[in-house]
Design a protein around this motif. Structure first.
Motif, PDB file in Angstrom:
ATOM      1  N   ASP A 123       1.555  -0.967   1.869  1.00  0.00           N
ATOM      2  CA  ASP A 123       2.196   0.295   1.460  1.00  0.00           C
ATOM      3  C   ASP A 123       1.696   1.452   2.327  1.00  0.00           C
ATOM      4  OD1 ASP A 123       3.693  -0.937  -0.499  1.00  0.00           O
ATOM      5  OD2 ASP A 123       2.297  -0.445  -2.126  1.00  0.00           O
ATOM      6  N   GLU A 124       0.388   1.470   2.600  1.00  0.00           N
ATOM      7  CA  GLU A 124      -0.166   2.539   3.439  1.00  0.00           C
ATOM      8  C   GLU A 124       0.368   2.433   4.874  1.00  0.00           C
ATOM      9  OE1 GLU A 124      -4.430   4.530   4.740  1.00  0.00           O
ATOM     10  OE2 GLU A 124      -4.415   2.879   3.292  1.00  0.00           O
ATOM     11  N   SER A 127       3.822   3.832   5.090  1.00  0.00           N
ATOM     12  CA  SER A 127       3.859   5.295   5.071  1.00  0.00           C
ATOM     13  C   SER A 127       3.701   5.880   6.478  1.00  0.00           C
ATOM     14  CB  SER A 127       2.782   5.861   4.143  1.00  0.00           C
ATOM     15  OG  SER A 127       1.497   5.729   4.728  1.00  0.00           O
TER      16      SER A 127
END
Length: 187
Positions: A123-124, A127
């Motif tokens: 998820d990071e 981003s």
């Protein structure tokens, strides 16, 4: 440009302008040296931008390119990434390990071949998989937006030929189709 504004050599004599030669900051270098000078300028710009990116985004240019490629090709192998980037897989190992350690990439075993690892973004990592100002990518995008498609294609052809000559890109092999026409194949 008037005679007073035209470029001069160190002795003050006007420099003769030749297409493809730099005359604004020194004597003509000739086609090969001028081209090499520009390549060094691009390499220096890539290195400088990469350092700035590391300070501002927390990623170097190569790390960001890996993030963007893994985002585009989830579950990609290290070998395929190395092939896309035209580097030896061992060159990529450190980049992948650093991104994995930072929690930006996830490594999992290939269910079809347990010896291979597949990479996807966390998820990071996702981003960071977005267009960002101040990156090499944004500079390339701005330049490409100013050029015509034929100039872009011609530039790609020159850079590909140079990469092939330097051994960074496989040389195309020539094959023939059913009609006997030549076609290029890269393996």
């Amino acid at each position: 440009m008037t005679a007073e504004e035209s470029p001069k050599d160190p002795a003050g004599a006007p420099l003769e302008s030749h297409e493809g030669e730099r005359t604004s900051k020194g004597p003509p270098l000739g086609e090969v040296l001028e081209f090499m000078r520009l390549l060094w300028a691009v390499d220096h710009g890539l290195q400088s931008t990469s350092k700035r990116m590391e300070s501002s985004l927390g990623l170097t240019g190569p790390q960001r390119l890996v993030i963007r490629l893994v985002g585009r090709f989830p579950d990609i192998t290290a070998g395929m990434l190395a092939q896309i980037l035209h580097v030896h897989p061992s060159t990529l190992t450190g980049v992948l390990k650093r991104l994995e350690k930072r929690g930006l990439l996830e490594r999992k075993s290939d269910p079809l071949d347990g010896r291979k690892a597949l990479f996807c973004l966390t998820d990071e990592g996702r981003s960071l998989d977005i267009p960002s100002e101040g990156t090499v990518e944004s500079a390339v995008q701005r330049v490409l937006a100013r050029l015509s498609r034929p100039r872009i294609i011609a530039t790609q052809e020159v850079l590909t030929a140079l990469a092939q000559e330097l051994g960074g890109v496989p040389m195309p092999e020539v094959e023939f189709d059913e009609a006997g026409a030549r076609k290029q194949v890269v393996r």
